[in-house]
Motif scaffolding. Structure first.
Motif, PDB file in Angstrom:
ATOM      1  N   PHE A 195       0.734  -1.167   0.047  1.00  0.00           N
ATOM      2  CA  PHE A 195      -0.168  -0.073   0.028  1.00  0.00           C
ATOM      3  C   PHE A 195       0.795   1.257  -0.136  1.00  0.00           C
ATOM      4  CE2 PHE A 195      -3.211  -3.027   1.039  1.00  0.00           C
ATOM      5  CZ  PHE A 195      -4.355  -2.486   0.607  1.00  0.00           C
ATOM      6  N   GLY A 196       1.878   1.261   0.533  1.00  0.00           N
ATOM      7  CA  GLY A 196       2.838   2.242   0.573  1.00  0.00           C
ATOM      8  C   GLY A 196       3.425   2.423  -1.052  1.00  0.00           C
ATOM      9  N   SER A 197       3.913   1.483  -1.712  1.00  0.00           N
ATOM     10  CA  SER A 197       4.216   1.529  -2.839  1.00  0.00           C
ATOM     11  C   SER A 197       2.903   2.053  -3.789  1.00  0.00           C
ATOM     12  CB  SER A 197       4.634   0.256  -3.389  1.00  0.00           C
ATOM     13  OG  SER A 197       5.767  -0.382  -2.799  1.00  0.00           O
ATOM     14  N   LEU A 198       1.726   1.581  -3.739  1.00  0.00           N
ATOM     15  CA  LEU A 198       0.531   1.823  -4.319  1.00  0.00           C
ATOM     16  C   LEU A 198       0.184   3.380  -4.291  1.00  0.00           C
ATOM     17  CD1 LEU A 198      -1.776   0.370  -5.857  1.00  0.00           C
ATOM     18  CD2 LEU A 198      -2.980   0.423  -3.891  1.00  0.00           C
ATOM     19  N   VAL A 199       0.318   3.911  -2.982  1.00  0.00           N
ATOM     20  CA  VAL A 199       0.008   5.253  -2.868  1.00  0.00           C
ATOM     21  C   VAL A 199       0.996   6.039  -3.512  1.00  0.00           C
ATOM     22  CG1 VAL A 199      -0.268   7.333  -1.113  1.00  0.00           C
ATOM     23  CG2 VAL A 199      -1.266   4.902  -0.903  1.00  0.00           C
ATOM     24  N   LEU A 200       2.074   5.954  -3.466  1.00  0.00           N
ATOM     25  CA  LEU A 200       3.391   6.486  -4.259  1.00  0.00           C
ATOM     26  C   LEU A 200       3.249   6.584  -5.689  1.00  0.00           C
ATOM     27  CD1 LEU A 200       5.783   8.360  -3.255  1.00  0.00           C
ATOM     28  CD2 LEU A 200       6.935   6.507  -3.273  1.00  0.00           C
ATOM     29  N   VAL A 201       2.907   5.459  -6.100  1.00  0.00           N
ATOM     30  CA  VAL A 201       3.087   5.279  -7.554  1.00  0.00           C
ATOM     31  C   VAL A 201       2.028   5.827  -8.177  1.00  0.00           C
ATOM     32  CG1 VAL A 201       2.608   3.526  -9.484  1.00  0.00           C
ATOM     33  CG2 VAL A 201       4.296   3.016  -7.604  1.00  0.00           C
ATOM     34  N   LEU A 202       0.735   5.780  -7.629  1.00  0.00           N
ATOM     35  CA  LEU A 202      -0.356   6.636  -8.326  1.00  0.00           C
ATOM     36  C   LEU A 202      -0.389   7.905  -8.107  1.00  0.00           C
ATOM     37  CD1 LEU A 202      -3.177   4.201  -7.113  1.00  0.00           C
ATOM     38  CD2 LEU A 202      -2.085   3.935  -9.287  1.00  0.00           C
TER      39      LEU A 202
ATOM     40  N   ASN B 192      20.818   5.383   4.226  1.00  0.00           N
ATOM     41  CA  ASN B 192      20.432   4.517   5.083  1.00  0.00           C
ATOM     42  C   ASN B 192      19.102   3.853   5.004  1.00  0.00           C
ATOM     43  OD1 ASN B 192      22.853   5.198   6.626  1.00  0.00           O
ATOM     44  ND2 ASN B 192      22.229   7.250   7.077  1.00  0.00           N
ATOM     45  N   LEU B 193      18.553   3.728   3.878  1.00  0.00           N
ATOM     46  CA  LEU B 193      17.312   3.012   3.629  1.00  0.00           C
ATOM     47  C   LEU B 193      17.593   1.523   3.428  1.00  0.00           C
ATOM     48  CD1 LEU B 193      15.673   5.550   1.251  1.00  0.00           C
ATOM     49  CD2 LEU B 193      15.390   5.187   3.885  1.00  0.00           C
ATOM     50  N   LEU B 194      18.794   0.993   3.092  1.00  0.00           N
ATOM     51  CA  LEU B 194      19.086  -0.346   2.970  1.00  0.00           C
ATOM     52  C   LEU B 194      18.466  -1.122   4.241  1.00  0.00           C
ATOM     53  CD1 LEU B 194      20.372  -2.328   1.139  1.00  0.00           C
ATOM     54  CD2 LEU B 194      22.518  -2.416   2.404  1.00  0.00           C
ATOM     55  N   ASN B 195      17.812  -2.340   3.981  1.00  0.00           N
ATOM     56  CA  ASN B 195      17.116  -3.220   4.911  1.00  0.00           C
ATOM     57  C   ASN B 195      15.927  -2.562   5.607  1.00  0.00           C
ATOM     58  OD1 ASN B 195      16.867  -5.839   6.100  1.00  0.00           O
ATOM     59  ND2 ASN B 195      18.043  -5.015   7.829  1.00  0.00           N
ATOM     60  N   THR B 196      15.181  -1.680   4.801  1.00  0.00           N
ATOM     61  CA  THR B 196      13.839  -1.011   5.364  1.00  0.00           C
ATOM     62  C   THR B 196      12.925  -1.060   4.550  1.00  0.00           C
ATOM     63  OG1 THR B 196      14.545   1.174   4.590  1.00  0.00           O
ATOM     64  CG2 THR B 196      15.749   0.487   6.737  1.00  0.00           C
ATOM     65  N   ARG B 197      11.790  -1.018   5.076  1.00  0.00           N
ATOM     66  CA  ARG B 197      10.550  -1.321   4.265  1.00  0.00           C
ATOM     67  C   ARG B 197      10.365   0.061   3.370  1.00  0.00           C
ATOM     68  NH1 ARG B 197       6.629  -3.871   9.036  1.00  0.00           N
ATOM     69  NH2 ARG B 197       7.555  -1.946  10.048  1.00  0.00           N
ATOM     70  N   LEU B 198      10.903   1.261   3.890  1.00  0.00           N
ATOM     71  CA  LEU B 198      10.487   2.548   3.225  1.00  0.00           C
ATOM     72  C   LEU B 198      11.945   2.135   1.868  1.00  0.00           C
ATOM     73  CD1 LEU B 198       9.736   5.477   2.584  1.00  0.00           C
ATOM     74  CD2 LEU B 198      11.724   6.102   4.068  1.00  0.00           C
ATOM     75  N   GLY B 199      12.899   1.700   2.001  1.00  0.00           N
ATOM     76  CA  GLY B 199      13.652   1.556   0.964  1.00  0.00           C
ATOM     77  C   GLY B 199      12.879   0.634  -0.190  1.00  0.00           C
ATOM     78  N   ILE B 200      12.338  -0.457   0.286  1.00  0.00           N
ATOM     79  CA  ILE B 200      11.657  -1.416  -0.808  1.00  0.00           C
ATOM     80  C   ILE B 200      10.639  -0.666  -1.453  1.00  0.00           C
ATOM     81  CG2 ILE B 200      10.444  -3.340  -1.036  1.00  0.00           C
ATOM     82  CD1 ILE B 200      13.328  -3.893  -0.352  1.00  0.00           C
ATOM     83  N   ILE B 201       9.754   0.143  -0.741  1.00  0.00           N
ATOM     84  CA  ILE B 201       8.687   0.907  -1.317  1.00  0.00           C
ATOM     85  C   ILE B 201       9.411   1.897  -2.541  1.00  0.00           C
ATOM     86  CG2 ILE B 201       7.106   2.831  -0.759  1.00  0.00           C
ATOM     87  CD1 ILE B 201       6.672   1.581   1.918  1.00  0.00           C
ATOM     88  N   MET B 202      10.478   2.643  -2.046  1.00  0.00           N
ATOM     89  CA  MET B 202      11.058   3.427  -3.157  1.00  0.00           C
ATOM     90  C   MET B 202      11.486   2.686  -4.309  1.00  0.00           C
ATOM     91  SD  MET B 202      10.863   6.400  -1.565  1.00  0.00           S
ATOM     92  CE  MET B 202      11.967   7.428  -2.759  1.00  0.00           C
ATOM     93  N   ILE B 203      11.913   1.448  -4.244  1.00  0.00           N
ATOM     94  CA  ILE B 203      12.418   0.612  -5.458  1.00  0.00           C
ATOM     95  C   ILE B 203      11.306   0.343  -6.142  1.00  0.00           C
ATOM     96  CG2 ILE B 203      13.396  -1.376  -6.277  1.00  0.00           C
ATOM     97  CD1 ILE B 203      15.258  -1.124  -3.508  1.00  0.00           C
ATOM     98  N   PHE B 204      10.327  -0.072  -5.520  1.00  0.00           N
ATOM     99  CA  PHE B 204       8.894  -0.430  -6.445  1.00  0.00           C
ATOM    100  C   PHE B 204       8.366   0.709  -6.846  1.00  0.00           C
ATOM    101  CE2 PHE B 204       8.609  -4.358  -3.510  1.00  0.00           C
ATOM    102  CZ  PHE B 204       8.640  -5.174  -4.604  1.00  0.00           C
TER     103      PHE B 204
END
Length: 275
Positions: A79-86, A132-144
């Motif tokens: 849902f973090g990725s979804l909101v950011l992408v849209l 400092n976003l490696l191994n974080t959910r925020l980092g994964i959201i940014m990649i997606f």
């Protein structure tokens, strides 16, 4: 002749419906296997279990499979990725579709490259480490978000171009600024294509296991697909548990697709202005 044609069409339709049921066979195999004991599950047969072990199997899955933790991680990331992408794709697409110029053409071509260019794992790893976003959910959201914004932008631009420019002009005359015009007038008209993009982005993020595997070293942040990988290491011979874990992982996607397929078809076929 007309009756024969209608009868033939109905026969073809029934045949297509029968063929479409084939896609449910693997899902049915997963459901039935998850209710069997380990010995019967290892046979991989499409048959009902001699004795149902649903409660025992799923109790073990929830206790040993980190289901709750994986589900929370998947929900946050998806849902973090979804909101950011849209949000980013809709605003970007509105600018590209409405502003004619070299810069908007450059942006369109630049983001289209994101649909075909592969992700650079080493570079992305170093960028996340530096931020400092490696191994974080925020980092994964940014990649997606970086991977899926070009795709969402592509389908948004085509839809926005069907919205008459006269609506923009009327809103400007009424005193609407560009952001208010987008939020109040344009974005509500984009509802069909937004549902389509949301469902496709959801399915892509929820089902992905490679990105979390590469960029999440701590398994407390692992998503549902990665939990299957870890669970297989625990019970590599107990396929009833593994298939039960697979069923719980794919169930949200299956439900979202069944509920949202009408919106996907509507978004791909309808225009923004009717009547």
């Amino acid at each position: 002749m007309g009756k024969k044609t209608r009868g033939l069409n109905r026969l073809v339709e029934l045949g297509l419906w029968a063929l479409s049921l084939i896609i449910f066979i693997p899902y049915l195999l997963v459901v039935l296997t998850s209710a069997k004991n380990s010995k019967e599950a290892g046979l991989f047969r499409l048959s009902f279990p001699s004795e149902f072990h649903i409660f025992e199997n799923y109790q073990t899955i929830f206790e040993r499979g980190h289901i709750i933790q994986g589900f929370i991680n998947s929900v946050v990331v998806t849902f973090g990725s979804l909101v950011l992408v849209l949000a980013c794709a809709a605003l970007l697409s509105f600018y590209i579709a409405r502003v004619k110029g070299k810069f908007s053409d450059f942006l369109y071509r630049f983001f289209l490259l994101g649909m075909v260019a592969p992700i650079s794992l080493v570079t992305t790893f170093n960028v996340l480490k530096g931020l400092n976003l490696l191994n974080t959910r925020l980092g994964i959201i940014m990649i997606f978000a970086g991977i899926l914004i070009p795709f969402a932008m592509f389908i948004y631009v085509g839809f926005i171009k069907t919205i008459p420019r006269e609506m923009d002009e009327a809103a400007t005359i009424d005193g609407c600024g560009p952001y208010r015009m987008f939020a109040v007038i344009i974005f509500p008209l984009m509802k069909p294509i937004t549902f389509t993009a949301a469902i496709l982005v959801f399915m892509n993020v929820w089902n992905d296991s490679q990105i979390p595997l590469f960029f999440l070293n701590d398994n407390q942040y692992w998503t549902m697909p990665l939990n299957i990988y870890r669970f297989y290491g625990y019970f590599r011979t107990d396929w009833n548990y593994i298939f039960g874990n697979i069923l719980l992982t794919t169930l949200p996607v299956f439900i979202i697709y069944l509920v949202g397929q009408r919106f996907m078809i509507e978004g791909m076929t309808s225009g923004a202005v009717k009547g």
